[in-house]
Design a protein around this motif. Sequence first.
Motif, PDB file in Angstrom:
ATOM      1  N   ILE A  53       1.085  -1.371  -0.005  1.00 32.87           N
ATOM      2  CA  ILE A  53       0.143  -0.134  -0.015  1.00 32.87           C
ATOM      3  C   ILE A  53       0.912   1.315  -0.026  1.00 32.87           C
ATOM      4  O   ILE A  53       0.668   2.485  -0.846  1.00 32.87           O
ATOM      5  CB  ILE A  53      -0.922  -0.234   1.162  1.00 32.87           C
ATOM      6  CG1 ILE A  53      -2.075  -1.219   1.007  1.00 32.87           C
ATOM      7  CG2 ILE A  53      -1.666   1.270   1.393  1.00 32.87           C
ATOM      8  CD1 ILE A  53      -2.936  -1.332   2.277  1.00 32.87           C
ATOM      9  N   ALA A 107      -2.275  -1.427  -4.531  1.00 34.45           N
ATOM     10  CA  ALA A 107      -2.978  -0.924  -3.441  1.00 34.45           C
ATOM     11  C   ALA A 107      -4.254  -1.820  -3.205  1.00 34.45           C
ATOM     12  O   ALA A 107      -4.290  -2.326  -1.909  1.00 34.45           O
ATOM     13  CB  ALA A 107      -3.003   0.108  -3.460  1.00 34.45           C
ATOM     14  N   VAL A 108      -4.923  -2.046  -4.221  1.00 34.41           N
ATOM     15  CA  VAL A 108      -6.208  -2.595  -3.874  1.00 34.41           C
ATOM     16  C   VAL A 108      -5.958  -4.397  -3.550  1.00 34.41           C
ATOM     17  O   VAL A 108      -6.847  -4.850  -2.950  1.00 34.41           O
ATOM     18  CB  VAL A 108      -7.376  -2.515  -5.191  1.00 34.41           C
ATOM     19  CG1 VAL A 108      -6.921  -3.199  -6.389  1.00 34.41           C
ATOM     20  CG2 VAL A 108      -8.847  -2.721  -4.417  1.00 34.41           C
ATOM     21  N   ARG A 111      -4.494  -4.988  -0.093  1.00 32.10           N
ATOM     22  CA  ARG A 111      -5.479  -4.402   1.189  1.00 32.10           C
ATOM     23  C   ARG A 111      -6.185  -5.839   1.678  1.00 32.10           C
ATOM     24  O   ARG A 111      -6.005  -5.893   2.997  1.00 32.10           O
ATOM     25  CB  ARG A 111      -6.505  -3.574   0.484  1.00 32.10           C
ATOM     26  CG  ARG A 111      -7.583  -3.449   1.365  1.00 32.10           C
ATOM     27  CD  ARG A 111      -8.880  -2.772   0.895  1.00 32.10           C
ATOM     28  NE  ARG A 111      -9.924  -2.870   1.800  1.00 32.10           N
ATOM     29  CZ  ARG A 111     -10.961  -3.929   1.750  1.00 32.10           C
ATOM     30  NH1 ARG A 111     -10.659  -5.023   1.046  1.00 32.10           N
ATOM     31  NH2 ARG A 111     -11.821  -4.197   2.475  1.00 32.10           N
ATOM     32  N   THR A 222      -6.017   2.576   1.320  1.00 32.00           N
ATOM     33  CA  THR A 222      -6.023   1.835   0.107  1.00 32.00           C
ATOM     34  C   THR A 222      -7.318   2.693  -0.976  1.00 32.00           C
ATOM     35  O   THR A 222      -6.793   2.953  -2.110  1.00 32.00           O
ATOM     36  CB  THR A 222      -6.694   0.543   0.255  1.00 32.00           C
ATOM     37  OG1 THR A 222      -5.932  -0.104   1.027  1.00 32.00           O
ATOM     38  CG2 THR A 222      -6.969  -0.079  -0.902  1.00 32.00           C
ATOM     39  N   SER A 226      -6.080   3.843  -4.496  1.00 34.28           N
ATOM     40  CA  SER A 226      -6.365   3.186  -5.710  1.00 34.28           C
ATOM     41  C   SER A 226      -7.542   3.706  -6.449  1.00 34.28           C
ATOM     42  O   SER A 226      -7.813   3.949  -7.439  1.00 34.28           O
ATOM     43  CB  SER A 226      -6.678   1.718  -4.957  1.00 34.28           C
ATOM     44  OG  SER A 226      -7.735   1.712  -4.013  1.00 34.28           O
TER      45      SER A 226
END
Length: 251
Positions: A53, A107-108, A111, A222, A226
């Motif tokens: 992230i 990032a997504v 998570r 996030t 994202s």
Amino acid sequence: MANGCIIALMVIVVVLNVFAAAAGLALFALAIWVAVDPYKLYPIAAISGKDDIFAAAWIAIFTGFAYFCTAIFGIYATLKKKRSLILTYLILMFIIFIFECASCITAVTNRDYLVGNSNLVKSQMLMYYADKSDRGMQITNTWNKVMLDAQCCGTDSPLDWVEYNSTFMQMYGTSYPWPLSCCQRQSSFDPADPTGCKLGQNSAIFSKGCFTYIQSMLNRYTWSVSWYGFSVQMFVFFLLLIAIVYFIFLE
């Protein structure tokens, strides 16, 4: 007629680039906010080796500022009506677009690993809290801040410190069942009732777990990197289509 279409396209491309520059600056600012880590949760992510992230935030810092600079260049290239400048602009925007896609996806997808369930966070807490190593000191400071800021104790509840074997239990279990950071505070930040906290009285201890708070804060990071990044990407994709049409119409 053709000249009128070119002028109309030029105006549209210039206006869209103004918005792209603003969106790039906003992405740049949001990414800096995530990279600075205002909630001080980086050690929890770093210990797991899943700090993507924050890596995504550093990529977004680059892409946000790059979008801003390239959009300004795009305005200049559009007004000059030179195909070579427009082509350079399109290539640069496409390269930045690819990097920002990588940032959003990183990032997504990362998570879910961190906040999918509490077991990973709990195991780190039990292993490293009160440990004298560098990692242990980082995790200890992070958890002390989280428990005081969110008024919580443990990952799922204060019983985490009692039901599972931990470094803290091995070092302080005979004196305290849980850290003093689990105790409710006076306005001076001293424990309100140390004895009651030690006995587990609800009026003296934070009774809720901290995982919901940690999950919520990591989700904020996030979504900032994202989902806002994805929205910028959709806008830039539309901008590139219009810019390509403008490039084709230029002689």
